[in-house]
Design an enzyme around this catalytic site. Sequence first.
Site, PDB file in Angstrom:
ATOM      1  N   LYS A  54       0.835  -1.197   0.000  1.00  0.00           N
ATOM      2  CA  LYS A  54       0.000   0.000   0.000  1.00  0.00           C
ATOM      3  C   LYS A  54       0.872   1.249   0.000  1.00  0.00           C
ATOM      4  CE  LYS A  54      -3.881  -2.436   2.025  1.00  0.00           C
ATOM      5  NZ  LYS A  54      -4.635  -2.865   3.214  1.00  0.00           N
ATOM      6  N   GLN A  98      -4.876  -1.720   9.412  1.00  0.00           N
ATOM      7  CA  GLN A  98      -4.709  -3.037   8.799  1.00  0.00           C
ATOM      8  C   GLN A  98      -5.255  -4.120   9.728  1.00  0.00           C
ATOM      9  OE1 GLN A  98      -3.301  -3.579   5.632  1.00  0.00           O
ATOM     10  NE2 GLN A  98      -4.039  -5.664   5.939  1.00  0.00           N
ATOM     11  N   ASP A 121     -11.515   2.491   3.679  1.00  0.00           N
ATOM     12  CA  ASP A 121     -11.854   1.069   3.532  1.00  0.00           C
ATOM     13  C   ASP A 121     -13.376   0.879   3.439  1.00  0.00           C
ATOM     14  OD1 ASP A 121      -9.898  -0.759   3.136  1.00  0.00           O
ATOM     15  OD2 ASP A 121      -9.549  -1.235   5.242  1.00  0.00           O
TER      16      ASP A 121
END
Lengths: 299, 299
Positions: A54, A98, A121
Site C-alpha cells: 500500500k 490493517q 476502507d
Amino acid sequence: MAASIIDGKAFAATVREKVAGHVARLKEENDITPGLAVVLVGEDPASEVYVAAKHKNTVAAGMASFEHKLPADASEEELFALIDQLNADPKVHGILCQFPVPDHLNERRVVARIDPSKDVDGLSVVNAGLLASGEKGLVSCTPLGCLMLLRDQVGNMSGKNAVVIGRSNLFGKPMAQLLLQESCTVTIAHSRTQDLAAVCRRADILVAAVGRAEMVKGDWVKPGATVIDVGISRIPHPEKPGKTKLLGDVDFAEAAEVASAITPVPGGVGPMTIACLLANTVTACCRANGLTEPEGLTA
Amino acid sequence: MAASIIDGKAFAATVREKVAGHVARLKEENDITPGLAVVLVGEDPASEVYVAAKHKNTVAAGMASFEHKLPADASEEELFALIDQLNADPKVHGILCQFPVPDHLNERRVVARIDPSKDVDGLSVVNAGLLASGEKGLVSCTPLGCLMLLRDQVGNMSGKNAVVIGRSNLFGKPMAQLLLQESCTVTIAHSRTQDLAAVCRRADILVAAVGRAEMVKGDWVKPGATVIDVGISRIPHPEKPGKTKLLGDVDFAEAAEVASAITPVPGGVGPMTIACLLANTVTACCRANGLTEPEGLTA
C-alpha cells in the site's frame, strides 16, 4: 475457450494512472497532496507485506503515505489516541487500520473510531448506511473494484440478473447494493441457499465471494455470463511438491468455456483492491476540500 | 380459496398487548415510562389523522405521548432546535417527524438530526448502516412489521427463496436486509427487472411494495407461497359511485387461489406499522436505560 479474460492487473494500472493524474492536478491547481495513513498493530508478516504494498502504491501515485506502527500489546486507548490524531490531521485524507488486529482489540470499535469521511476502507456503519441509502459515502475497496471491472466489461447493467454468492459485510452485502444501484435484479445467495447451481445459472452477472476453491462449476454458469471471482484459496500445488497455488471460487477452465468474460485468480479482482484504496483517498481528499471529485473512481 | 388470510389487524393487537405488558413492567419495576414524541410541521390533513392515531395508540399502550406542532412556515432552525431539545430529553425515547414536511425543509436532513438511538422510524443513515452490518439498531416500522408477520406465519425462513418487489430506502432495501438476516436467498426486483412474473414465481416468500394496484397476478405466485402485500392504492369504487376502495399490489382473489397464506389490503401489513412504532419505542427505552430489551419485538 470462449470467454475473454478480464485483466484486472492491467485495469488496476489504468485506475492507478487516473489517480496519479488527479493527484498531480490537485498539487498543481490547489497545492494539495492527498494523504493516506495506514496503521499497523503488531507484526503479522502477511499484514506487513500488504502495508508495504500500500505504501509503495501510494507513493507511486504521488500521494503522501503515513505509516504508523504500534506494538502488538498496544492498548485500545493508545490506538484510539492515534486514530483521533489522524482524524484531526488535515494532511491525512484516508485512514486505514490493517486487519486483523491483535485479539484484545475489537475491529468494529476500531473502525467506528475512524472519521467516516476518512474511512477509505468503507467499513464503518455510517458508510454502510450511506451506501444502503443511495447517498455518497466511501465504498469498500474490493466491491468498488468489481463494480469498475463490470462497468468496463458490461457497460449498462440495467435489468441484468446479478447473483452475488456470499453475504459478508466486507464484500457480499456492499456488492449487492452496488449492483442494485446499477439497476440489476440482484439475488444474494449464501451457504443456506438451496440449489445454488440453478440460482447461479440465471445470472447474467455472477460474482462469487465464498472462499471455497473451484466451487462454481462450468455448468453453474449461464452461457454468455460475466463472471467475477473474488475468492482466493491457497492449496498445495498439484504438480510442484512443496509449492502452493492460488485458486478462485470458480472452476476457471470450465467456466471460461461458457462465460463471455471472466476474471482469473490471481490477476483479476485482487489488483483492483489497492487501486481502489488510492481512488477512495483521492475522492476523500476532494470532498474534504470542497473540490469536484474525480469521475470514474467512485460508485 | 386455498390460502389462509393473514390477519394483520389481530396480529398487530397482540404486538400492542405485548408492548403494553412491557410498558407496565417498566413502570412497576423500574419507574420508567417509555415516551414517544411526534413532530408535525404544518397542517396536512392526512398527517394529522396519522399523528392522532399514533397518539391514541401510544397512550393506550401506557406510554407517554408528546405532540409538537410547528407552523407550516417553521424554519429548519426552529425544527432543529425542537429536535435537539427532544434528543436531550430523558423522558423522550422515540422521536418521529411526520412526513411529508413542507417543501422548504429537507427530509434527509431532518432525519439526520434525530439521535439515531431515538430514531424509532429507523430512517437514519446510521440505522440503515447498523441493519446492513447486522448490528443492533432501530428498524423501519413497516419492514419490521412484515418480518413479524412472516416469522409468525413461516417460522424458520432459512434457505427459502424470498423476492422483494421494490427497492426503496423506506421499505424494499431494509426488507431485503431482514430477509437476508433470516437466511433467505433474497432477490430484489424492481421496475427494471425483466420477466418479473418469472422472478416472482420462484418466491417461497413474495413481498410486494410497488404501489401499483393488483400488479401481481395469480399466475405470478408460486403454489404454496406466502404473500405479503405492502402496496396501497386508492381507486374509485367499482360498484359505489363517488366512493373509493383500497387495493394492494397483489390481485388478492387470484393470488389467494395459489398462495398458502396472504395478507389482505386493508387489514394486512397496514396495522402493523403503528404497532412496530410502539415496539421500537419500548426497545429504544430499554436500551437507553441499560435494560434487557423485550423479546419478539425487534429484528
